[in-house]
Design an enzyme around this catalytic site. Structure first.
Site, PDB file in Angstrom:
ATOM      1  CG  HIS A  96      -2.132  -0.936   0.970  1.00  0.00           C
ATOM      2  ND1 HIS A  96      -3.422  -0.599   1.283  1.00  0.00           N
ATOM      3  CD2 HIS A  96      -2.203  -2.186   0.439  1.00  0.00           C
ATOM      4  CE1 HIS A  96      -4.239  -1.595   0.967  1.00  0.00           C
ATOM      5  NE2 HIS A  96      -3.514  -2.573   0.468  1.00  0.00           N
ATOM      6  CG  HIS A 264      -5.036 -11.736  -2.674  1.00  0.00           C
ATOM      7  ND1 HIS A 264      -6.121 -11.403  -3.461  1.00  0.00           N
ATOM      8  CD2 HIS A 264      -4.645 -10.572  -2.091  1.00  0.00           C
ATOM      9  CE1 HIS A 264      -6.367 -10.106  -3.364  1.00  0.00           C
ATOM     10  NE2 HIS A 264      -5.473  -9.581  -2.530  1.00  0.00           N
TER      11      HIS A 264
END
EC number: 1.11.1.21
Length: 721
Positions: A96, A264
């Site tokens: 992020h 993920h």
């Protein structure tokens, strides 16, 4: 003393909006120059002499890496690690931090540690990353100023992957921290978090219509809404948004699929509770929270109870292990829509085997349901992404390599060229997205090259304008563009409207043979020609100067140039050459500020260059707007003296241009654009203009112009730092 104020507190209360204390609040249409000074040296506590690139080289790199790996499994009671491992949290922090990068203007990204400050530190999508930074604090404290937050945050992501079994592609140190938020970066016009994405699209059904330079689909998100377009699950629609937003972050379909699947493969999402009970985000939290936001009254020391995105669950059976488990579950089961305990839309497998279920993040004796987001389902249902995933499944080593390279690109995209890389793990391979440039020669006779240029017959404006056009593409945001490499010779730059292709071809036809004859690079010859023009202009104004020049630029080839990636560097306006490609909603003077900030200029450097470029006659298309002089080609202060001369008045023509009219005779003496007149109308810019309009200014102006010009020409010479 004013009796009406007796007993009143002398401190101003309320927000800026409530009090009207800000100039921009009183006059919101005023030109805001803050963007040019957002990293003023006064905000830096380390001082002007601190050189991070030199300090970081003193690190014991292996010790730093070992310390970061060690904290991965050092779970803290105040923020317990999922399965006793902080890997997923640290990967999300690094991702992020880097993931705010956008290709259109090069802003965002992890290169400066900007995620420490608002608004990024309080974006909904960055929920609980404040905890990750606190977990890293002991390492930052230990190594001090030799290790920036920007480097540490991204290193933590690398070490997390390595601690879970992935061999990463590499890592470079060298990111210098900022000390104040980049508050003038445009993140969107919305006034509320997660406002419907329709507001930044002409048509939300067509992702390509998203407003530039934005890349994320909603205010406060890094990429896309994990629940679906505007929170409505539809994997194929989500696939379109994923493709567009990752493309705007410089990723192709294969890189996008690799990052999604690899990101993920480890960790989990958090939504096992009531999101409405969480405290305010960091910037809105009370002082006793000490910078922590989203305080969870129901955490109870259990990782299972965390609430962040509202989505709940892991993607894989073994969330602390790098493996192919993501593909096994996504493609091995059918999936159905469900909702998390926090009420978020997510997908769950149908009839999953118990042994394929991950264990609870806190209690390993319990098995819990895995999940997929709408973006994960897009990898399965979109034909192009599915084909890539099938290729990954057939060749796990290929997947590892693709992910490693894509992760490296994500975390290094705004670090600049490979020559800036620092540390033992920096890869040696030249990658096309790094805009590689071969080393240039320094052994040629500079004076002989200048003599040949002077005898070439090129005009002063030809020389100066071409050098400027070559250098002005530099972006301080991601360190791309600039004169080094002379990519102005190559597609797409040679054909840009702003570069006047016909004139450019004519000038290059003169300069390229000089480079070939003398052993200099074309890049060096272009800059030398511009410098020579400046010297001639200064001489015409009565000053003998030598513009500083450092040889060594190289010439890039077409094979070294990702032409599609360079399209985003095309100038749509250049106030320095008084040019607009077309009329835009944004005012020309605002576009000038944006360009100046990207080039790394401050306000007085910008105004100095504007005034000089005008009197040198370098306007695009040789227009006369703003050329407030009868001595074109002499580096005089005439632009400023005319601008501040009250014997003139300024009259609009109704087409965006203005006449400069002699008050007595009524004769039109000059013409101008908004970009010219803003230096007389804006109070701050006029103050700078008045400095150069004074009778004692001519020599100072020449010196200041040469310094600003040299800064632009050398902006991408990282070897000179």
């Amino acid at each position: 003393m004013d009796g009406n104020n007796i007993g009143k507190c002398p401190v101003m209360h309320g927000s800026v909006t409530e009090t009207g204390a800000s100039v921009m609040d009183w006059w919101p249409k005023s030109l805001n120059l803050d963007i040019l000074h957002q990293h003023d040296q006064k905000t830096n506590p380390l001082g002007a002499d601190f050189n991070y690139a030199e300090e970081v080289k003193k690190l014991d790199f292996e010790a730093v890496k070992a310390d970061v790996k060690a904290l991965m499994t050092d779970s803290q009671d105040w923020w317990p690690a999922d399965w006793g491992h902080y890997g997923g949290l640290m990967i999300r922090l690094a991702w992020h931090s880097a993931g705010s990068y956008r290709l259109a203007d090069g802003r965002g990204g992890g290169g400066h540690g900007n995620i420490r400050f608002a608004p990024l530190n309080s974006w909904p999508d960055n929920g609980n990353l404040d905890k990750a930074r606190r977990i890293l604090w002991p390492v930052k404290k230990k190594y001090g100023n030799k290790l920036s937050w920007a480097d540490l945050i991204l290193l933590a992501g690398n070490m997390a992957y390595e601690s879970m079994g992935l061999k990463t592609y590499g890592f470079s140190f060298g990111r210098e921290d900022i000390w104040h938020p980049e508050k003038d970066t445009y993140w969107g016009a919305e006034k509320e978090w997660l406002a419907p994405s329709d507001t930044r699209y002409e048509s939300v059904e067509n992702p390509a219509t998203m407003e530039n330079p934005l890349a994320a689909v909603q205010m406060g998100l890094i990429y896309v809404n994990p629940e679906g377009v505007n929170g409505q699950p539809d994997p194929l629609a989500t696939a379109g948004q994923v493709r567009e937003t990752f493309a705007r972050m410089a990723m192709n379909d294969e890189e996008t699929a690799a990052l999604t699947c690899g990101g993920h493969t480890v960790g989990k999402a958090h939504g096992n509770g009531d999101a409405s009970t969480l405290g305010a985000e960091p910037e809105a939290a009370d002082v006793e929270n000490q910078g922590f936001g989203w305080v969870n009254p129901n955490l109870g020391g259990k990782a299972t109870n965390a609430v962040t995105s509202g989505i709940e669950g892991a993607w894989t059976t073994h969330p602390t292990k790098w493996d192919m488990g993501y593909f096994k579950l996504l493609f091995g089961y059918d999936w159905e829509l469900t909702k998390s305990p926090a009420g978020a839309q997510q997908w769950q497998p149908i009839d999953i085997k118990e042994e394929d279920m991950p264990v609870d993040a806190t209690d390993p004796s319990k098995r819990v349901m895995p999940m997929m987001t709408d973006a994960d389902m897009a990898m399965k249902m979109d034909p192009a992404y599915r084909a890539i995933c099938e290729k990954f499944m057939a060749d796990p080593a290929y997947f590892d390599d693709c992910f490693g390279r894509a992760w490296f690109k994500l975390t290094h995209r705004d670090l600049g060229p490979r020559t800036r890389y620092i540390g033992p793990d920096a890869p040696k391979e030249d990658l096309i997205w790094q805009d590689p440039i071969p080393a240039g020669s320094t052994g040629y006779d500079v004076a002989a090259v200048k003599a040949k240029i002077a005898a070439s017959g090129l005009s002063l404006s030809d020389m100066v304008a071409t050098a400027w056009d070559s250098a002005r593409t530099f972006r301080n945001s991601d360190l791309r563009g600039g004169a080094n490499g002379a990519r102005i010779r190559l597609a797409p730059q040679k054909d840009w409207d702003g570069n006047e292709p016909d004139r450019l071809a004519r000038v290059l036809a003169t300069l390229e043979p000089i480079a070939a004859e003398t052993g200099a690079s074309v890049a060096d010859v272009i800059v030398l020609a511009g410098n020579l023009g400046i010297e001639q202009a200064a001489k015409a104004a009565g000053y003998a100067v030598e513009v500083p020049f450092a040889p060594g630029r190289g010439d890039a080839t077409a094979e070294m140039t990702d032409a599609a990636s360079f399209e985003v560097l095309e100038p749509l306006a250049d106030g320095f050459r008084n040019w607009l490609k077309k009329d835009y909603i944004v005012a020309p003077e605002e576009m000038l500020l944006d360009r100046a900030q990207l080039m790394g200029l401050n306000a007085h450097e910008m105004i100095c260059l504007i005034g000089g470029m005008r009197v040198l006659g370098t306007n695009h298309g040789d227009t006369a707007h703003g050329v407030f002089t009868d001595k074109v080609g002499a580096l005089t202060t005439d632009f400023f003296t005319t601008l501040t001369d009250m014997s003139y008045k300024w009259e609009p023509n109704g087409d965006g241009t203005y006449n400069i009219v002699d008050r007595k005779s009524g004769a039109v003496k000059h013409t101008a654009t908004r970009v010219d007149l803003v230096f007389g109308s804006n109070s701050i810019l006029r103050a700078y203009a008045e400095v150069y309009a004074q009778d004692d200014a001519p020599e100072k102006f020449v010196c200041d112009f040469v310094a600003a010009w040299t800064k632009v020409m050398n902006a991408d010479r990282f070897d000179l730092a």
